[in-house]
Design a protein around this motif. Structure first.
Motif, PDB file in Angstrom:
ATOM      1  N   THR A   1     -24.853   1.241  42.455  1.00  0.00           N
ATOM      2  CA  THR A   1     -24.538   1.109  43.873  1.00  0.00           C
ATOM      3  C   THR A   1     -25.737   1.515  44.713  1.00  0.00           C
ATOM      4  O   THR A   1     -26.314   2.581  44.506  1.00  0.00           O
ATOM      5  CB  THR A   1     -23.338   2.005  44.243  1.00  0.00           C
ATOM      6  OG1 THR A   1     -22.200   1.557  43.509  1.00  0.00           O
ATOM      7  CG2 THR A   1     -23.036   1.939  45.727  1.00  0.00           C
ATOM      8  N   GLY A   2     -26.123   0.667  45.651  1.00  0.00           N
ATOM      9  CA  GLY A   2     -27.245   0.988  46.530  1.00  0.00           C
ATOM     10  C   GLY A   2     -28.542   0.311  46.157  1.00  0.00           C
ATOM     11  O   GLY A   2     -29.523   0.426  46.892  1.00  0.00           O
ATOM     12  N   HIS A   3     -28.580  -0.408  45.025  1.00  0.00           N
ATOM     13  CA  HIS A   3     -29.814  -1.105  44.631  1.00  0.00           C
ATOM     14  C   HIS A   3     -30.225  -2.126  45.692  1.00  0.00           C
ATOM     15  O   HIS A   3     -29.395  -2.848  46.242  1.00  0.00           O
ATOM     16  CB  HIS A   3     -29.605  -1.820  43.306  1.00  0.00           C
ATOM     17  CG  HIS A   3     -30.671  -2.831  42.995  1.00  0.00           C
ATOM     18  ND1 HIS A   3     -31.941  -2.483  42.620  1.00  0.00           N
ATOM     19  CD2 HIS A   3     -30.642  -4.197  43.037  1.00  0.00           C
ATOM     20  CE1 HIS A   3     -32.648  -3.584  42.427  1.00  0.00           C
ATOM     21  NE2 HIS A   3     -31.885  -4.631  42.675  1.00  0.00           N
ATOM     22  N   THR A   4     -31.524  -2.166  45.976  1.00  0.00           N
ATOM     23  CA  THR A   4     -32.080  -3.170  46.881  1.00  0.00           C
ATOM     24  C   THR A   4     -33.286  -3.836  46.228  1.00  0.00           C
ATOM     25  O   THR A   4     -33.675  -3.482  45.113  1.00  0.00           O
ATOM     26  CB  THR A   4     -32.533  -2.537  48.213  1.00  0.00           C
ATOM     27  OG1 THR A   4     -33.694  -1.718  47.976  1.00  0.00           O
ATOM     28  CG2 THR A   4     -31.426  -1.702  48.838  1.00  0.00           C
ATOM     29  N   THR A   5     -33.891  -4.762  46.934  1.00  0.00           N
ATOM     30  CA  THR A   5     -35.129  -5.401  46.469  1.00  0.00           C
ATOM     31  C   THR A   5     -36.206  -5.214  47.543  1.00  0.00           C
ATOM     32  O   THR A   5     -36.908  -6.151  47.910  1.00  0.00           O
ATOM     33  CB  THR A   5     -34.895  -6.892  46.181  1.00  0.00           C
ATOM     34  OG1 THR A   5     -34.334  -7.505  47.359  1.00  0.00           O
ATOM     35  CG2 THR A   5     -33.946  -7.085  45.009  1.00  0.00           C
ATOM     36  N   GLY A   6     -36.314  -3.985  48.044  1.00  0.00           N
ATOM     37  CA  GLY A   6     -37.153  -3.690  49.193  1.00  0.00           C
ATOM     38  C   GLY A   6     -38.599  -4.120  49.075  1.00  0.00           C
ATOM     39  O   GLY A   6     -39.177  -4.655  50.028  1.00  0.00           O
ATOM     40  N   PHE A   7     -39.221  -3.908  47.918  1.00  0.00           N
ATOM     41  CA  PHE A   7     -40.631  -4.268  47.778  1.00  0.00           C
ATOM     42  C   PHE A   7     -40.827  -5.781  47.815  1.00  0.00           C
ATOM     43  O   PHE A   7     -41.844  -6.260  48.323  1.00  0.00           O
ATOM     44  CB  PHE A   7     -41.209  -3.674  46.489  1.00  0.00           C
ATOM     45  CG  PHE A   7     -41.665  -2.251  46.645  1.00  0.00           C
ATOM     46  CD1 PHE A   7     -42.934  -1.956  47.121  1.00  0.00           C
ATOM     47  CD2 PHE A   7     -40.811  -1.202  46.352  1.00  0.00           C
ATOM     48  CE1 PHE A   7     -43.354  -0.643  47.276  1.00  0.00           C
ATOM     49  CE2 PHE A   7     -41.216   0.114  46.513  1.00  0.00           C
ATOM     50  CZ  PHE A   7     -42.485   0.400  46.974  1.00  0.00           C
TER      51      PHE A   7
ATOM     52  N   ARG B   1     -21.822  14.557  50.318  1.00  0.00           N
ATOM     53  CA  ARG B   1     -20.500  14.951  50.819  1.00  0.00           C
ATOM     54  C   ARG B   1     -19.409  14.003  50.353  1.00  0.00           C
ATOM     55  O   ARG B   1     -18.226  14.313  50.448  1.00  0.00           O
ATOM     56  CB  ARG B   1     -20.510  14.978  52.364  1.00  0.00           C
ATOM     57  CG  ARG B   1     -21.449  15.996  52.964  1.00  0.00           C
ATOM     58  CD  ARG B   1     -21.265  16.093  54.487  1.00  0.00           C
ATOM     59  NE  ARG B   1     -22.315  16.876  55.102  1.00  0.00           N
ATOM     60  CZ  ARG B   1     -23.347  16.362  55.762  1.00  0.00           C
ATOM     61  NH1 ARG B   1     -23.430  15.048  55.918  1.00  0.00           N
ATOM     62  NH2 ARG B   1     -24.270  17.142  56.277  1.00  0.00           N
ATOM     63  N   GLU B   2     -19.823  12.856  49.833  1.00  0.00           N
ATOM     64  CA  GLU B   2     -18.888  11.795  49.476  1.00  0.00           C
ATOM     65  C   GLU B   2     -18.597  11.797  47.976  1.00  0.00           C
ATOM     66  O   GLU B   2     -19.484  11.538  47.160  1.00  0.00           O
ATOM     67  CB  GLU B   2     -19.458  10.445  49.896  1.00  0.00           C
ATOM     68  CG  GLU B   2     -18.579   9.260  49.572  1.00  0.00           C
ATOM     69  CD  GLU B   2     -17.202   9.366  50.185  1.00  0.00           C
ATOM     70  OE1 GLU B   2     -16.223   9.475  49.412  1.00  0.00           O
ATOM     71  OE2 GLU B   2     -17.109   9.357  51.442  1.00  0.00           O
ATOM     72  N   SER B   3     -17.373  12.134  47.618  1.00  0.00           N
ATOM     73  CA  SER B   3     -16.987  12.152  46.207  1.00  0.00           C
ATOM     74  C   SER B   3     -16.892  10.745  45.633  1.00  0.00           C
ATOM     75  O   SER B   3     -17.196  10.523  44.458  1.00  0.00           O
ATOM     76  CB  SER B   3     -15.650  12.874  46.031  1.00  0.00           C
ATOM     77  OG  SER B   3     -15.762  14.229  46.421  1.00  0.00           O
ATOM     78  N   ASP B   4     -16.483   9.787  46.437  1.00  0.00           N
ATOM     79  CA  ASP B   4     -16.414   8.397  45.999  1.00  0.00           C
ATOM     80  C   ASP B   4     -17.804   7.786  46.153  1.00  0.00           C
ATOM     81  O   ASP B   4     -18.232   7.427  47.252  1.00  0.00           O
ATOM     82  CB  ASP B   4     -15.395   7.625  46.843  1.00  0.00           C
ATOM     83  CG  ASP B   4     -15.168   6.204  46.326  1.00  0.00           C
ATOM     84  OD1 ASP B   4     -15.989   5.735  45.508  1.00  0.00           O
ATOM     85  OD2 ASP B   4     -14.190   5.576  46.756  1.00  0.00           O
ATOM     86  N   ARG B   5     -18.502   7.630  45.057  1.00  0.00           N
ATOM     87  CA  ARG B   5     -19.909   7.223  45.098  1.00  0.00           C
ATOM     88  C   ARG B   5     -20.083   5.770  45.544  1.00  0.00           C
ATOM     89  O   ARG B   5     -21.198   5.359  45.879  1.00  0.00           O
ATOM     90  CB  ARG B   5     -20.560   7.440  43.727  1.00  0.00           C
ATOM     91  CG  ARG B   5     -20.399   8.847  43.188  1.00  0.00           C
ATOM     92  CD  ARG B   5     -20.876   9.897  44.166  1.00  0.00           C
ATOM     93  NE  ARG B   5     -22.318   9.871  44.327  1.00  0.00           N
ATOM     94  CZ  ARG B   5     -22.969  10.446  45.331  1.00  0.00           C
ATOM     95  NH1 ARG B   5     -22.304  11.060  46.286  1.00  0.00           N
ATOM     96  NH2 ARG B   5     -24.292  10.392  45.391  1.00  0.00           N
ATOM     97  N   ALA B   6     -19.020   5.020  45.575  1.00  0.00           N
ATOM     98  CA  ALA B   6     -19.107   3.640  46.070  1.00  0.00           C
ATOM     99  C   ALA B   6     -19.290   3.600  47.581  1.00  0.00           C
ATOM    100  O   ALA B   6     -19.653   2.555  48.136  1.00  0.00           O
ATOM    101  CB  ALA B   6     -17.867   2.856  45.678  1.00  0.00           C
ATOM    102  N   ASN B   7     -19.087   4.743  48.244  1.00  0.00           N
ATOM    103  CA  ASN B   7     -19.158   4.784  49.709  1.00  0.00           C
ATOM    104  C   ASN B   7     -20.489   5.287  50.245  1.00  0.00           C
ATOM    105  O   ASN B   7     -20.588   5.626  51.430  1.00  0.00           O
ATOM    106  CB  ASN B   7     -18.028   5.675  50.256  1.00  0.00           C
ATOM    107  CG  ASN B   7     -16.652   5.091  50.001  1.00  0.00           C
ATOM    108  OD1 ASN B   7     -16.500   3.878  49.895  1.00  0.00           O
ATOM    109  ND2 ASN B   7     -15.657   5.956  49.892  1.00  0.00           N
ATOM    110  N   VAL B   8     -21.518   5.361  49.393  1.00  0.00           N
ATOM    111  CA  VAL B   8     -22.801   5.911  49.841  1.00  0.00           C
ATOM    112  C   VAL B   8     -23.915   4.864  49.794  1.00  0.00           C
ATOM    113  O   VAL B   8     -25.095   5.197  49.828  1.00  0.00           O
ATOM    114  CB  VAL B   8     -23.198   7.145  48.999  1.00  0.00           C
ATOM    115  CG1 VAL B   8     -22.207   8.273  49.235  1.00  0.00           C
ATOM    116  CG2 VAL B   8     -23.256   6.802  47.503  1.00  0.00           C
TER     117      VAL B   8
END
Length: 528
Positions: A333-339, A464-471
């Motif tokens: 979760t959170g992966h991007t292709t920024g470069f 602060r977020e226990s549900d890691r899908a929300n970060v």
């Protein structure tokens, strides 16, 4: 490890998970008393035997000889109790974490493993504070209490939903207070732990002999009596030993050529199997901000604009890895292709423009360092290709230097290298672990990277977020800051391969989410 676009073809020699699970169910975990050790080969030798000093591949040995409060049983993606009987946050703000230990735990020398020993082990990591060591994982820990023999309470200085993941890393291995100094690293080649195995003997850079620890109490159901780990300098020597029958399993360091060969008809005919494990191993470059050239952002951005990751993945690694355009790999979760988004395809004219805007008109002298015996046999070829690409642009004048891992680590921790290569297998399967270890004053690289927005806002907010899908949003912002800085340059995302003789099973179950091998899962089919 991750999802790849270029999946390599599977062959019949690859053992199915369902078949292995069935086999596990009918195999006695005790095995015959005269059972010979299963011999495992790897190119990843430990840099230390003391958990307080290690934030690297030494964990692969630690997982098997030490014990942590939490760990990862086969198939688990979240930490589960090991030395602990149960653990949980006791408040709604994720700042107080309590564990209750299993009853009757002892170390391999017979000493009691109680709450005091746990507190001692965690406290000494922070007190010794090895540069580039695991103290960097404990930034949210304020203090540890041991109110009773079996109760440990961790008080955090800020909310941190990832703290259980930290406790599950081998860095948090529990050590015997009487055998490990409180303010210094333990010397010598012995180990006093409480893991599934005891370390019978150890030859630095050569071998580690593990035998079943009869005092162990934890989740591991051992399918063998003993394991010997042999450390090789390269894939060629390791695969030769596998073919000759001197070892039965390999678990890190296979070269691309060997992977391709073992996946084909030749491997099957030789009675060998290749197991593909999922995970998130990455490779990247680190730029030293204190270096007069690597410390300039425009130079780093120009390097990022020139390097062709696709060529590296195809030419050097034969598509057994994928190009990577973010420090957070695909599959998390959170992966991007920024470069890629910011730089696009490699472009020498764009790189030249970046340098000219910074009044840099002469070829930039850069020294790139790599280790000779850590990340596989292709590392030297990879850096030769990087040098070729940068030199061919006419914008850089690159010098390559290398060292064996132990001296290599000491060099980058002292800030000796302008640019150096590192690999990273996660401490735990969360995007946090591909950002937090590399930033801040104290980090896994020994190279300070001060990013107030990340360390002071985005990471605390995500914890602060226990549900890691929300970060996802926090991690995307953090990655964009890292793209802009170009202090770390991701190169490729790899896949873990385990080669073994066909009379060995359990390889799929043996890899935990951070691709550390749980040796107790390996078993001989002849024991069925």
């Amino acid at each position: 490890m991750f999802n790849r676009k270029r999946g390599l073809r599977r062959v019949a020699a690859i053992v199915s998970i369902s078949a292995l699970v069935t086999g596990c169910g009918i195999l006695s975990s005790d095995g015959p008393e005269d059972e010979e050790p299963i011999v495992v080969g790897t190119t990843s030798a430990p840099s230390t035997l003391d958990p307080a000093a290690s934030w690297d591949g030494s964990w692969e040995l630690f997982r098997n000889i030490y014990q942590t409060l939490l760990s990862y049983p086969s198939g688990a993606t979240a930490p589960q109790p090991d030395a602990a009987e149960q653990c949980a946050f006791t408040d709604t703000s994720n700042r107080v974490y309590r564990c209750e230990l299993r009853e009757g735990l002892t170390f391999s020398n017979g000493d009691a493993l109680d709450a005091r020993a746990v507190k001692y082990s965690i406290d000494r990591i922070k007190d010794i504070d090895v540069n580039g060591g695991p103290a960097g994982l404990l930034g949210s820990l304020e203090r540890v209490q041991a109110p009773s023999e079996r109760e440990v309470v961790f008080h955090l200085n800020k909310p941190d939903a990832t703290f259980p993941f930290v406790l599950a890393t081998p860095a948090m291995s529990i050590v015997a207070p009487g055998d490990y100094p409180a303010d210094a690293l333990r010397e010598g080649s012995g180990v006093v732990g409480s893991g599934p195995y005891t370390l019978k003997s150890y030859e630095d850079g050569e071998r580690a002999e593990l035998v079943r620890n009869d005092r162990y109490k934890g989740f591991a159901e051992r399918q063998n009596k003993a394991v010997t780990v042999r450390y090789f300098k390269d894939s060629a020597g390791m695969v030769k030993a596998l073919r000759d029958g001197d070892i039965q399993v390999t678990y890190r360091g296979l070269a691309a050529d060997d992977v391709i060969t073992l996946q084909g008809k030749e491997g099957k005919e030789e009675g060998l199997q290749l197991v593909e494990g999922t995970g998130t191993e990455i490779s990247y470059l680190v730029f030293n901000p204190e270096d007069p050239w690597a410390g300039r952002k425009e130079v780093r951005q120009a390097v990022a604009q020139v390097i062709d990751r696709t060529v590296i993945a195809h030419k050097i690694y034969q598509d057994t890895v994928d190009p990577l355009y973010s420090m957070v790999p695909k599959g998390l979760t959170g992966h991007t292709t920024g470069f890629f988004d910011d730089y696009g395809d490699p472009s020498i004219p764009k790189a030249r423009e970046i340098l000219r805007d910074a009044d840099i008109t002469e070829p930039v002298p850069l020294t790139l360092w790599y280790t000779t015996d850590r990340y596989g046999s292709e590392t030297a070829k990879e850096f030769e290709e990087i040098k070729r690409q940068l030199d061919a642009s006419g914008l850089f004048d690159v010098t390559l230097k290398s060292r064996p891992w132990k001296t290599y680590v000491a060099g980058y921790q002292k800030g000796e290298y302008p640019v150096f290569g590192r690999g990273w297998s996660p401490d735990f399967p969360d995007a946090e672990n591909f950002i937090a270890p590399f930033v801040g004053e104290q980090n896994a690289l020994g190279t300070p990277y001060l990013t107030p927005k990340i360390t002071g806002d985005l990471l605390p907010r995500s914890r602060r977020e226990s549900d890691r899908a929300n970060v996802e949003r926090e991690f995307e912002q953090a990655q964009q800051i890292m793209v802009n800085d170009a202090r770390l340059l991701p190169l490729w995302q790899g896949k873990q391969y385990v080669a073994a003789s066909t009379d060995i099973s359990g390889a799929e179950q043996a890899l935990d989410p951070s691709t550390i091998m749980m040796m107790w899962q390996l078993q001989r089919k002849t024991s069925w």
